[in-house]
Motif scaffolding. Structure first.
Motif, PDB file in Angstrom:
ATOM      1  N   LEU A   1       0.843  -1.205   0.000  1.00 41.30           N
ATOM      2  CA  LEU A   1       0.000   0.000   0.000  1.00 41.30           C
ATOM      3  C   LEU A   1       0.877   1.253   0.000  1.00 41.30           C
ATOM      4  O   LEU A   1       0.600   2.218  -0.720  1.00 41.30           O
ATOM      5  CB  LEU A   1      -0.931  -0.008   1.225  1.00 41.30           C
ATOM      6  N   ALA A   2       1.954   1.225   0.784  1.00 42.39           N
ATOM      7  CA  ALA A   2       2.843   2.393   0.843  1.00 42.39           C
ATOM      8  C   ALA A   2       3.555   2.605  -0.489  1.00 42.39           C
ATOM      9  O   ALA A   2       3.666   3.738  -0.967  1.00 42.39           O
ATOM     10  CB  ALA A   2       3.860   2.211   1.965  1.00 42.39           C
ATOM     11  N   GLU A   3       4.025   1.533  -1.101  1.00 40.00           N
ATOM     12  CA  GLU A   3       4.742   1.661  -2.376  1.00 40.00           C
ATOM     13  C   GLU A   3       3.830   2.236  -3.464  1.00 40.00           C
ATOM     14  O   GLU A   3       4.284   2.922  -4.367  1.00 40.00           O
ATOM     15  CB  GLU A   3       5.296   0.298  -2.824  1.00 40.00           C
ATOM     16  N   LYS A   4       2.546   1.934  -3.349  1.00 35.42           N
ATOM     17  CA  LYS A   4       1.598   2.432  -4.348  1.00 35.42           C
ATOM     18  C   LYS A   4       0.945   3.745  -3.893  1.00 35.42           C
ATOM     19  O   LYS A   4       0.060   4.260  -4.569  1.00 35.42           O
ATOM     20  CB  LYS A   4       0.527   1.374  -4.623  1.00 35.42           C
ATOM     21  N   ALA A   5       1.375   4.242  -2.722  1.00 34.83           N
ATOM     22  CA  ALA A   5       0.839   5.504  -2.173  1.00 34.83           C
ATOM     23  C   ALA A   5      -0.682   5.466  -2.067  1.00 34.83           C
ATOM     24  O   ALA A   5      -1.370   6.440  -2.391  1.00 34.83           O
ATOM     25  CB  ALA A   5       1.305   6.693  -2.994  1.00 34.83           C
TER      26      ALA A   5
ATOM     27  N   TYR B   1      -9.154 -11.013   2.816  1.00 35.15           N
ATOM     28  CA  TYR B   1      -8.162 -11.523   3.754  1.00 35.15           C
ATOM     29  C   TYR B   1      -7.315 -12.565   3.057  1.00 35.15           C
ATOM     30  O   TYR B   1      -7.613 -12.962   1.922  1.00 35.15           O
ATOM     31  CB  TYR B   1      -8.826 -12.112   5.004  1.00 35.15           C
ATOM     32  N   GLU B   2      -6.243 -12.982   3.750  1.00 31.96           N
ATOM     33  CA  GLU B   2      -5.171 -13.849   3.225  1.00 31.96           C
ATOM     34  C   GLU B   2      -4.206 -12.943   2.439  1.00 31.96           C
ATOM     35  O   GLU B   2      -4.552 -12.432   1.374  1.00 31.96           O
ATOM     36  CB  GLU B   2      -5.721 -14.980   2.357  1.00 31.96           C
ATOM     37  N   SER B   3      -3.021 -12.749   3.043  1.00 31.26           N
ATOM     38  CA  SER B   3      -2.138 -11.688   2.541  1.00 31.26           C
ATOM     39  C   SER B   3      -1.828 -11.798   1.053  1.00 31.26           C
ATOM     40  O   SER B   3      -1.814 -10.791   0.343  1.00 31.26           O
ATOM     41  CB  SER B   3      -0.839 -11.663   3.353  1.00 31.26           C
ATOM     42  N   ARG B   4      -1.583 -13.017   0.573  1.00 31.47           N
ATOM     43  CA  ARG B   4      -1.233 -13.127  -0.857  1.00 31.47           C
ATOM     44  C   ARG B   4      -2.405 -12.706  -1.734  1.00 31.47           C
ATOM     45  O   ARG B   4      -2.241 -12.077  -2.774  1.00 31.47           O
ATOM     46  CB  ARG B   4      -0.818 -14.564  -1.182  1.00 31.47           C
ATOM     47  N   PHE B   5      -3.604 -13.062  -1.302  1.00 26.73           N
ATOM     48  CA  PHE B   5      -4.792 -12.671  -2.057  1.00 26.73           C
ATOM     49  C   PHE B   5      -5.015 -11.158  -1.963  1.00 26.73           C
ATOM     50  O   PHE B   5      -5.368 -10.505  -2.953  1.00 26.73           O
ATOM     51  CB  PHE B   5      -6.016 -13.442  -1.558  1.00 26.73           C
ATOM     52  N   ILE B   6      -4.781 -10.598  -0.772  1.00 24.04           N
ATOM     53  CA  ILE B   6      -4.928  -9.137  -0.627  1.00 24.04           C
ATOM     54  C   ILE B   6      -3.969  -8.432  -1.595  1.00 24.04           C
ATOM     55  O   ILE B   6      -4.346  -7.463  -2.266  1.00 24.04           O
ATOM     56  CB  ILE B   6      -4.643  -8.683   0.827  1.00 24.04           C
ATOM     57  N   LEU B   7      -2.748  -8.946  -1.692  1.00 18.20           N
ATOM     58  CA  LEU B   7      -1.787  -8.326  -2.610  1.00 18.20           C
ATOM     59  C   LEU B   7      -2.265  -8.425  -4.060  1.00 18.20           C
ATOM     60  O   LEU B   7      -2.071  -7.507  -4.855  1.00 18.20           O
ATOM     61  CB  LEU B   7      -0.412  -8.978  -2.458  1.00 18.20           C
ATOM     62  N   GLU B   8      -2.900  -9.535  -4.384  1.00 17.46           N
ATOM     63  CA  GLU B   8      -3.444  -9.695  -5.740  1.00 17.46           C
ATOM     64  C   GLU B   8      -4.559  -8.682  -5.988  1.00 17.46           C
ATOM     65  O   GLU B   8      -4.647  -8.081  -7.058  1.00 17.46           O
ATOM     66  CB  GLU B   8      -4.016 -11.110  -5.870  1.00 17.46           C
ATOM     67  N   VAL B   9      -5.414  -8.503  -4.980  1.00 17.23           N
ATOM     68  CA  VAL B   9      -6.519  -7.545  -5.103  1.00 17.23           C
ATOM     69  C   VAL B   9      -5.964  -6.129  -5.273  1.00 17.23           C
ATOM     70  O   VAL B   9      -6.420  -5.358  -6.132  1.00 17.23           O
ATOM     71  CB  VAL B   9      -7.446  -7.636  -3.857  1.00 17.23           C
TER      72      VAL B   9
ATOM     73  N   PRO C   1      -3.100  -0.877 -10.319  1.00 20.47           N
ATOM     74  CA  PRO C   1      -1.999  -1.525 -11.046  1.00 20.47           C
ATOM     75  C   PRO C   1      -0.709  -0.691 -11.148  1.00 20.47           C
ATOM     76  O   PRO C   1       0.344  -1.244 -11.449  1.00 20.47           O
ATOM     77  CB  PRO C   1      -2.586  -1.777 -12.448  1.00 20.47           C
ATOM     78  N   SER C   2      -0.794   0.602 -10.862  1.00 17.44           N
ATOM     79  CA  SER C   2       0.384   1.445 -11.047  1.00 17.44           C
ATOM     80  C   SER C   2       0.812   2.119  -9.732  1.00 17.44           C
ATOM     81  O   SER C   2      -0.051   2.646  -9.025  1.00 17.44           O
ATOM     82  CB  SER C   2       0.059   2.515 -12.093  1.00 17.44           C
ATOM     83  N   PRO C   3       2.117   2.065  -9.392  1.00 14.51           N
ATOM     84  CA  PRO C   3       3.192   1.376 -10.088  1.00 14.51           C
ATOM     85  C   PRO C   3       3.080  -0.128  -9.866  1.00 14.51           C
ATOM     86  O   PRO C   3       2.726  -0.578  -8.780  1.00 14.51           O
ATOM     87  CB  PRO C   3       4.455   1.935  -9.417  1.00 14.51           C
ATOM     88  N   SER C   4       3.409  -0.891 -10.899  1.00 14.90           N
ATOM     89  CA  SER C   4       3.258  -2.336 -10.809  1.00 14.90           C
ATOM     90  C   SER C   4       4.279  -2.938  -9.848  1.00 14.90           C
ATOM     91  O   SER C   4       5.436  -2.514  -9.816  1.00 14.90           O
ATOM     92  CB  SER C   4       3.430  -2.961 -12.191  1.00 14.90           C
TER      93      SER C   4
END
Ligand SMILES: N[C@@H](CCC(=O)N[C@@H](CS)C(=O)NCC(=O)O)C(=O)O
Length: 211
Positions: free
Chosen positions: A19-23, A61-69, A75-78
């Motif tokens: 979230l921080a990297e994507k601001a 929920y589920e961190s990997r899925f949250i990251l996918e969402v 999508p930017s920055p990817s």
């Protein structure tokens, strides 16, 4: 948008970093998932954090899925490699290994909380093998490149960086720093990023009796 998080959690840290990297703005809700006051079960039937709660009340929920969402919605920055599908799949594989190491460390942590005469040496050895083997695999993938996969920072770095720093909190005697200088260098590069520096893991006190 809110994120239910815990200060030592490597799973929540991955999401906070993304979230921080994507601001992407969000409200951080810090909980102890083991305490009876946790609101995590209201949002996740599996009673685990992190949970990302959207303004309409829906949650994932589920961190990997949250990251996918997050990647799908913002999508930017990817955070995926630029080199195409094979590199994307390689990054996903790194996430699987990193999460697997964290899972084994969590099991080790709880096993060591049991009375000494109730701890299983076989179980501890089994989890340690997973941690050791997972780190060896990550070191092999990291090689001497600047990033885990491809030519830019991304999910594979987030997954690897968070597991490495988590070991300092929960399994400091694991000798990865002696064994894998390339992971030491990668970890130092990653921890210097503002998104990592703002989310350094900190142990929590569990005030409720765990049953
Ligand atoms: N596979 C899950 C693991 C999440 C997890 O284990 N979270 C811990 C905190 S670090 C938790 O909430 N544990 C409570 C429980 O297992 O009941 C993910 O990636 O989100």
């Amino acid at each position: 948008m809110k994120l239910i998080s815990a200060t030592p959690s490597p799973y929540a840290r991955k999401v906070r970093i993304a979230l921080a990297e994507k601001a992407i703005p969000f409200e951080l809700v810090t909980e102890v998932p083991w305490n009876s006051t946790t609101q995590t079960p209201q949002y996740n039937p599996l009673e685990k954090l992190p949970v990302l709660i959207f303004d309409d009340g829906s949650s994932v929920y589920e961190s990997r899925f949250i990251l996918e969402v997050i990647e799908a919605k913002w999508p930017s920055p990817s955070l995926l490699p630029a080199e195409g599908i094979d590199a994307v799949l390689a990054a996903r594989q790194v996430e699987v290994i990193a999460d697997g190491i964290c899972d084994a460390v969590v099991l080790l942590f709880w096993e060591r909380h049991r009375a000494a005469d109730q701890q299983s040496a076989e179980w501890i050895a089994r989890q340690r093998r997973k941690v050791d083997g997972g780190l060896k695999a990550l070191a092999g993938i990291a090689g001497t490149g600047e990033w885990m996969v491809g030519s830019r920072f991304g999910l594979a770095d987030i997954a690897t960086g968070t597991v490495l720093r988590y070991l300092d909190v929960r399994f400091p005697e694991q000798p990865w720093r002696q064994l894998y200088p390339n992971l030491v260098a990668l970890s130092a590069r990653l921890e210097a990023r503002p998104s990592f520096a703002a989310t350094v893991p900190v142990p929590q006190t569990i005030s409720d009796k765990v049953v």
